[in-house]
Design a protein around this motif. Structure first.
Motif, PDB file in Angstrom:
ATOM      1  N   GLU A  71      23.205  -4.367 -12.847  1.00 46.11           N
ATOM      2  CA  GLU A  71      24.344  -5.340 -12.180  1.00 46.11           C
ATOM      3  C   GLU A  71      25.240  -4.720 -11.188  1.00 46.11           C
ATOM      4  OE1 GLU A  71      24.218  -8.200 -13.157  1.00 46.11           O
ATOM      5  OE2 GLU A  71      23.467  -8.176 -15.133  1.00 46.11           O
ATOM      6  N   LYS A 170      24.417 -17.934 -18.045  1.00 48.47           N
ATOM      7  CA  LYS A 170      24.546 -17.345 -16.810  1.00 48.47           C
ATOM      8  C   LYS A 170      25.866 -17.280 -16.080  1.00 48.47           C
ATOM      9  CE  LYS A 170      21.439 -15.820 -15.184  1.00 48.47           C
ATOM     10  NZ  LYS A 170      20.776 -14.670 -15.188  1.00 48.47           N
ATOM     11  N   GLY A 171      26.838 -17.461 -16.953  1.00 52.41           N
ATOM     12  CA  GLY A 171      28.321 -17.582 -16.277  1.00 52.41           C
ATOM     13  C   GLY A 171      28.854 -16.280 -15.676  1.00 52.41           C
ATOM     14  N   HIS A 172      28.083 -15.016 -15.855  1.00 55.47           N
ATOM     15  CA  HIS A 172      28.954 -13.869 -15.337  1.00 55.47           C
ATOM     16  C   HIS A 172      28.101 -13.294 -14.317  1.00 55.47           C
ATOM     17  CE1 HIS A 172      31.693 -14.460 -18.582  1.00 55.47           C
ATOM     18  NE2 HIS A 172      30.827 -14.303 -19.668  1.00 55.47           N
ATOM     19  N   SER A 173      27.109 -13.733 -13.749  1.00 56.85           N
ATOM     20  CA  SER A 173      26.482 -13.157 -12.840  1.00 56.85           C
ATOM     21  C   SER A 173      27.130 -12.783 -11.602  1.00 56.85           C
ATOM     22  CB  SER A 173      25.062 -14.144 -12.499  1.00 56.85           C
ATOM     23  OG  SER A 173      25.780 -15.374 -11.650  1.00 56.85           O
ATOM     24  N   VAL A 175      30.366 -11.808 -11.322  1.00 54.97           N
ATOM     25  CA  VAL A 175      31.734 -11.129 -11.531  1.00 54.97           C
ATOM     26  C   VAL A 175      31.813  -9.722 -10.839  1.00 54.97           C
ATOM     27  CG1 VAL A 175      32.114 -12.571 -13.511  1.00 54.97           C
ATOM     28  CG2 VAL A 175      30.748 -10.060 -13.578  1.00 54.97           C
ATOM     29  N   TRP A 177      31.383  -6.492 -11.268  1.00 60.07           N
ATOM     30  CA  TRP A 177      30.881  -5.319 -12.445  1.00 60.07           C
ATOM     31  C   TRP A 177      31.338  -4.106 -12.151  1.00 60.07           C
ATOM     32  CZ3 TRP A 177      28.167  -6.706 -16.649  1.00 60.07           C
ATOM     33  CH2 TRP A 177      27.884  -8.136 -16.897  1.00 60.07           C
ATOM     34  N   TRP A 186      31.048 -10.179 -21.019  1.00 64.52           N
ATOM     35  CA  TRP A 186      30.176  -9.633 -19.690  1.00 64.52           C
ATOM     36  C   TRP A 186      28.718  -8.543 -20.340  1.00 64.52           C
ATOM     37  CZ3 TRP A 186      33.475  -8.056 -15.143  1.00 64.52           C
ATOM     38  CH2 TRP A 186      34.331  -8.894 -14.846  1.00 64.52           C
ATOM     39  N   TYR A 189      26.237 -10.851 -22.141  1.00 64.39           N
ATOM     40  CA  TYR A 189      25.414 -11.376 -21.071  1.00 64.39           C
ATOM     41  C   TYR A 189      24.468 -10.310 -20.581  1.00 64.39           C
ATOM     42  CZ  TYR A 189      24.333 -12.242 -16.034  1.00 64.39           C
ATOM     43  OH  TYR A 189      23.641 -12.674 -15.007  1.00 64.39           O
TER      44      TYR A 189
END
Length: 426
Positions: A71, A170-173, A175, A177, A186, A189
């Motif tokens: 990430e 897939k809501g945190h792709s 953010v 990191w 997170w 995920y």
């Protein structure tokens, strides 16, 4: 026809969702299952050398391929460094590693040497993994496998749902990191992103084998694993969004000075360059050539929220460009290596333009028959180069040699050579 062509031509073998069919050649649609928790729960984040040593030992003792993901903080931080590395392997479970606290993961990379790494869209993650000492010798790219197999959607979520029947959250792709500590949702995920990656790899391997394309995919994976690091871009400032509006050399110099000043500031502050100054503002200043801070402040992107000191540093960049001698100004356009843009072919070389038209149509038809994107069958640049300067004597041998010389893999040469020979000979 090759086996792959026969398989691709049989549309009854494909399902509407793009998932591999069952042995009977049909697929029964079932509601996908949400994947909400990792099998062993969310593992603790590895952030010290002792814990890292335990993970290295566990993964070295594991079996089979290892799922790997990383990430980044694109849009938030400068560069493309990794801020979290996720791994999963049979016998070792899942590990989440903080590469900020543990910046040297070469020991882990060495422990996994010779093991097949499973990544999704490998070329996106390999540069940041290389920076921390993780370099695979063998890999399996599930996104590329999906493209070669003819899946209509190849994002990880779509592939896991279409092939395995599970829904990934897939809501945190997108953010940040680089945030510390990383919130639990997170981390959940991130762990789930590698939970089913090896399962997906196994299913795709079977599908590629069924289509007669497995060897093709393996050649592509080997090419990615053996590719050297990408060379730094020459004159990266030319990729500023909106550059097509900038035509005069003095204006180009303003773009260059502002871009380079922004890049230095962004690197020093470790923030995304777009957060320092937008591309649109750079282009606006280049087109306007403001003569002082007051004129600069009136432009879009340099509004009232920008302090006097900031405005002065941007105006200084504009002034440097304005003061350059004519010989120091950048040339419009970049030096072209290889063929000119195709739109110019009809005027420069009508015969070459005709060859390119025929070749493009032939490659498109072949890609459709093989059920894969044209760019995965053969790169458009390779087709252009062969059409612009074809072999003196067009034959299967000479065209195959030309394709190989431009980096085409053996399977691509085998598939594309016949249609290019016909196009070049027409």
């Amino acid at each position: 026809m090759t086996d792959a062509q026969e398989t691709a031509a049989d549309v009854s073998l494909r399902t509407t969702g793009g998932a591999p069919p069952d042995d009977g050649g049909s697929s029964v649609a079932e509601a996908p299952t949400p994947l909400l928790e990792p099998r062993e729960g969310i593992p603790p984040v590895i952030a010290d050398e002792d814990s890292l040593a335990e993970v290295i030992a566990a993964f070295a003792a594991g079996s089979g391929p290892v799922a790997v993901d990383a990430e980044r903080a694109s849009g938030y931080r400068y560069g493309q460094r990794a801020y979290l590395v996720q791994l999963r392997r049979a016998g070792a479970g899942t590990a989440l590693i903080d590469p900020v606290a543990c910046p040297d993961l070469s020991g882990l990379g060495e422990a996994l040497s010779g093991v097949e790494w499973v990544l999704h869209a490998a070329t996106q993650d390999l540069p940041c993994l290389r920076e921390i000492g993780m370099i695979p010798s063998r890999l399996f790219d599930t996104e590329l496998a999906g493209r070669i197999a003819g899946f209509p959607r190849v994002g990880l979520g779509a592939m896991v749902e279409g092939v395995l029947g599970f829904v990934l959250e897939k809501g945190h792709s997108a953010v940040d990191w680089s945030t510390r500590p990383l919130p639990e949702p997170w981390l959940r995920y991130a762990a789930l992103d590698v939970e089913l990656l090896v399962d997906l790899r196994d299913a795709l391997e079977k599908e590629l084998d069924r289509q007669g394309k497995l060897e093709w995919a393996l050649q592509e994976f080997d090419a990615i694993a053996s590719a050297p690091p990408a060379e730094p871009r020459k004159e990266p400032w030319r990729r500023t969004s909106g550059m097509h509006k900038v035509r005069r050399r003095r204006q180009l110099a303003v773009v260059r000075e502002l871009w380079e000043a922004r890049d230095r500031i962004a690197q020093r502050r470790d923030v995304s360059p777009g957060k320092v100054l937008s591309d649109a503002a750079i282009v606006e200043a280049a087109l306007s050539l403001p003569v002082n801070v007051h004129a600069l402040a009136a432009l879009n992107g340099f509004g009232h929220r920008m302090g006097r000191r900031q405005l002065e540093q941007w105006q200084a960049a504009v002034d440097r460009a304005r003061a350059l001698a004519e010989a120091q100004l950048p040339q419009p356009g970049q030096p072209v290596t290889g063929p000119p843009p195709p739109r110019a072919w009809a005027d420069k070389d009508p015969a070459a333009a005709a060859r390119l038209t025929a070749a493009r149509a032939a490659v498109s038809a072949l890609a459709e028959t093989l059920n894969m994107p044209q760019e995965n069958l053969i790169t458009p640049d390779t087709v252009r180069r062969v059409c612009w300067e074809p072999p003196a004597a067009v034959s299967a041998e000479s065209v195959a040699a030309a394709l190989a010389g431009f980096g085409a893999r053996a399977w691509q040469v085998e598939q594309v050579t016949p249609v290019l020979v016909a196009a070049l000979s027409a």
